[in-house]
Design a protein around this motif. Structure first.
Motif, PDB file in Angstrom:
ATOM      1  N   SER A 267      58.906  -9.827  66.188  1.00  0.00           N
ATOM      2  CA  SER A 267      58.483 -10.760  67.228  1.00  0.00           C
ATOM      3  C   SER A 267      59.505 -11.895  67.343  1.00  0.00           C
ATOM      4  O   SER A 267      60.369 -12.070  66.470  1.00  0.00           O
ATOM      5  CB  SER A 267      57.104 -11.345  66.888  1.00  0.00           C
ATOM      6  N   ASP A 268      59.382 -12.674  68.422  1.00  0.00           N
ATOM      7  CA  ASP A 268      60.271 -13.825  68.599  1.00  0.00           C
ATOM      8  C   ASP A 268      60.118 -14.817  67.456  1.00  0.00           C
ATOM      9  O   ASP A 268      61.085 -15.472  67.041  1.00  0.00           O
ATOM     10  CB  ASP A 268      59.984 -14.525  69.927  1.00  0.00           C
ATOM     11  N   GLU A 269      58.887 -14.941  66.917  1.00  0.00           N
ATOM     12  CA  GLU A 269      58.646 -15.879  65.821  1.00  0.00           C
ATOM     13  C   GLU A 269      59.436 -15.497  64.575  1.00  0.00           C
ATOM     14  O   GLU A 269      60.020 -16.348  63.908  1.00  0.00           O
ATOM     15  CB  GLU A 269      57.151 -15.928  65.492  1.00  0.00           C
ATOM     16  N   VAL A 270      59.450 -14.207  64.266  1.00  0.00           N
ATOM     17  CA  VAL A 270      60.162 -13.737  63.074  1.00  0.00           C
ATOM     18  C   VAL A 270      61.667 -13.920  63.256  1.00  0.00           C
ATOM     19  O   VAL A 270      62.369 -14.368  62.341  1.00  0.00           O
ATOM     20  CB  VAL A 270      59.827 -12.262  62.796  1.00  0.00           C
ATOM     21  N   ILE A 271      62.170 -13.577  64.440  1.00  0.00           N
ATOM     22  CA  ILE A 271      63.607 -13.732  64.709  1.00  0.00           C
ATOM     23  C   ILE A 271      63.993 -15.210  64.659  1.00  0.00           C
ATOM     24  O   ILE A 271      65.049 -15.567  64.111  1.00  0.00           O
ATOM     25  CB  ILE A 271      63.964 -13.125  66.074  1.00  0.00           C
ATOM     26  N   THR A 272      63.140 -16.076  65.208  1.00  0.00           N
ATOM     27  CA  THR A 272      63.409 -17.515  65.157  1.00  0.00           C
ATOM     28  C   THR A 272      63.465 -18.007  63.720  1.00  0.00           C
ATOM     29  O   THR A 272      64.319 -18.828  63.364  1.00  0.00           O
ATOM     30  CB  THR A 272      62.320 -18.284  65.938  1.00  0.00           C
ATOM     31  N   GLU A 273      62.559 -17.507  62.872  1.00  0.00           N
ATOM     32  CA  GLU A 273      62.550 -17.898  61.458  1.00  0.00           C
ATOM     33  C   GLU A 273      63.829 -17.459  60.754  1.00  0.00           C
ATOM     34  O   GLU A 273      64.383 -18.198  59.929  1.00  0.00           O
ATOM     35  CB  GLU A 273      61.326 -17.289  60.757  1.00  0.00           C
TER      36      GLU A 273
ATOM     37  N   VAL B 198      72.219 -13.661  60.386  1.00  0.00           N
ATOM     38  CA  VAL B 198      70.845 -13.420  60.853  1.00  0.00           C
ATOM     39  C   VAL B 198      70.510 -11.936  60.722  1.00  0.00           C
ATOM     40  O   VAL B 198      69.410 -11.571  60.286  1.00  0.00           O
ATOM     41  CB  VAL B 198      70.682 -13.872  62.321  1.00  0.00           C
ATOM     42  N   SER B 199      71.448 -11.079  61.095  1.00  0.00           N
ATOM     43  CA  SER B 199      71.233  -9.633  60.997  1.00  0.00           C
ATOM     44  C   SER B 199      70.953  -9.214  59.557  1.00  0.00           C
ATOM     45  O   SER B 199      70.107  -8.351  59.297  1.00  0.00           O
ATOM     46  CB  SER B 199      72.462  -8.877  61.527  1.00  0.00           C
ATOM     47  N   LYS B 200      71.665  -9.815  58.600  1.00  0.00           N
ATOM     48  CA  LYS B 200      71.473  -9.489  57.191  1.00  0.00           C
ATOM     49  C   LYS B 200      70.063  -9.854  56.730  1.00  0.00           C
ATOM     50  O   LYS B 200      69.403  -9.092  56.018  1.00  0.00           O
ATOM     51  CB  LYS B 200      72.508 -10.230  56.349  1.00  0.00           C
ATOM     52  N   ILE B 201      69.582 -11.025  57.168  1.00  0.00           N
ATOM     53  CA  ILE B 201      68.224 -11.444  56.808  1.00  0.00           C
ATOM     54  C   ILE B 201      67.192 -10.496  57.414  1.00  0.00           C
ATOM     55  O   ILE B 201      66.249 -10.044  56.737  1.00  0.00           O
ATOM     56  CB  ILE B 201      67.969 -12.893  57.288  1.00  0.00           C
ATOM     57  N   LEU B 202      67.353 -10.186  58.695  1.00  0.00           N
ATOM     58  CA  LEU B 202      66.393  -9.300  59.371  1.00  0.00           C
ATOM     59  C   LEU B 202      66.398  -7.908  58.757  1.00  0.00           C
ATOM     60  O   LEU B 202      65.342  -7.273  58.616  1.00  0.00           O
ATOM     61  CB  LEU B 202      66.727  -9.224  60.868  1.00  0.00           C
TER      62      LEU B 202
END
Length: 372
Positions: A275-281, A298-302
């Motif tokens: 979700s946008d919330e998870v990507i924002t986090e 960011v990609s590494k975290i996701l």
């Protein structure tokens, strides 16, 4: 008082260069197009139009004098004409051929004879073999001024202005305030926004539930600096900061368009279904942990969250808690291992009595005397 119109184009029948049609007319609103075409005709056929002035232009084109002045300044910013002014009065206009605007140093100008004595076509020869429109820098945005009640009243009588104000009140859901009225005057008179573009601007702000004057003005200034003058261009601009791109840009504090390579990275996150919330986090953690806005971070975290089955903010909190506990355990284990590896800990301690100490002292003294 009328003014003289001159041109560096070719006199004769009214001619509109293809470059003007392709790169200027298509993005201008209807009023600006109508005024520019009339000026072209007046410069090439003065016998038809007679004396031209702001007043006669307003009368013949069924526009207000402010509309005429605003349009003239618009075309001046576009580089297609220069105004000869004496204070607030326009005394002359000089129309420019777009080929003359792009003055590349390696350009040579020749004319192609067409057989008609009144028509010669400008030919621009470049090393590349073709002509490209000049690259435009960011437009300089005029500063806001305070409009007088008389100016506001005069412009409010315009039919298009009345329609625009009515639409704005519907978008705001309330009567237009003096602050919004000043902003609308700025958009029309200084930024040369059409009524349709202003209506779209307020509709977009209303959809985002951000109808403050400062917010709307910031968007308008951004559009003006990028040369956006039509609803089509504004929609294209808004698309880059809508959907999945906008939350990322906001979380990372990026105030520019994403490059194609950056969009590819963001598009790759679709596979995770976050979700946008998870990507924002993930973006926030990137900034706090790395001090940077690197999309690869960011990609590494996701990717890590996806491998752990993280789907919500609550899952992220639990994963963080488990990580910190695991980290504490690892630190404690490492400290214990270091203590166990200490060489002095491998010797077994021994308890000595007073008699033992006396015997050791006696042995030491005898050894010094050389006695057994």
């Amino acid at each position: 008082m009328g003014f003289m119109i001159t041109t560096d184009g070719t006199p004769g029948t009214t001619q509109v260069p293809n470059e003007i049609l392709l790169h200027y007319i298509l993005r201008a609103n209807g009023e600006n197009v109508k005024i520019y075409l009339y000026l072209l005709m007046a410069s090439q056929n003065p016998g038809i139009t007679g004396q031209v002035s702001v007043e006669t232009l307003a009368d013949r084109l069924d526009l207000t004098e402010r509309d005429i002045v605003r349009s003239l300044h618009y075309w001046e910013r576009e580089g297609l004409l220069s105004l000869i002014e004496d204070g607030d009065r326009i005394n002359g206009i000089s129309l420019h051929n777009p080929d003359m605007i792009s003055s590349a140093p390696d350009t040579t100008h020749t004319f192609i004879e067409t057989g008609a004595p009144h028509l010669r076509v400008l030919n621009t020869e470049r090393d590349t073999g073709f002509s490209e429109p000049p690259v435009k820098a960011s437009a300089k945005v005029p500063e806001r001024i305070e409009y007088t009640p008389m100016q506001i009243e005069a412009l409010s009588k315009d039919v298009e202005m009345a329609r625009t104000l009515s639409h704005i009140e519907q978008a705001l859901g309330s009567p237009i305030t003096p602050a919004h009225m000043q902003l609308v005057m700025y958009l029309i008179c200084d930024l040369s926004f059409s009524g349709d573009l202003i209506c779209y601007l307020y509709d977009m702000a209303s959809e985002r539930k951000k109808t403050g004057v400062r917010y709307i003005e910031s968007i308008a200034i951004s559009w003006a600096s990028k040369g956006i003058q039509t609803v089509v261009d504004a929609r294209a601009e808004a698309a880059d900061f809508s959907g999945k791109y906008r939350p990322v840009a906001k979380a990372l504090g990026i105030h520019r368009d994403f490059a194609p390579a950056e969009k590819e990275i963001i598009d790759s996150w679709d596979a995770y279904g976050f979700s946008d919330e998870v990507i924002t986090e993930a973006c926030k953690k990137t900034v706090l942990q790395s001090g940077d806005t690197n999309l690869n971070y960011v990609s590494k975290i996701l990717s890590g969250w996806h491998d752990k089955g993280v789907k919500t903010l609550e899952d992220i909190a639990r994963a963080d808690e488990a990580f910190h506990k695991s980290k504490k355990t690892r630190i404690a284990t490492a400290q214990k291992k270091r203590l166990n590896n200490n060489a002095f800990q491998n010797f077994k301690g021994r308890d000595y009595t007073d008699e033992d100490y006396e015997d050791m002292e006696l042995q030491f003294l005898q050894k010094r005397k050389g006695t057994p």
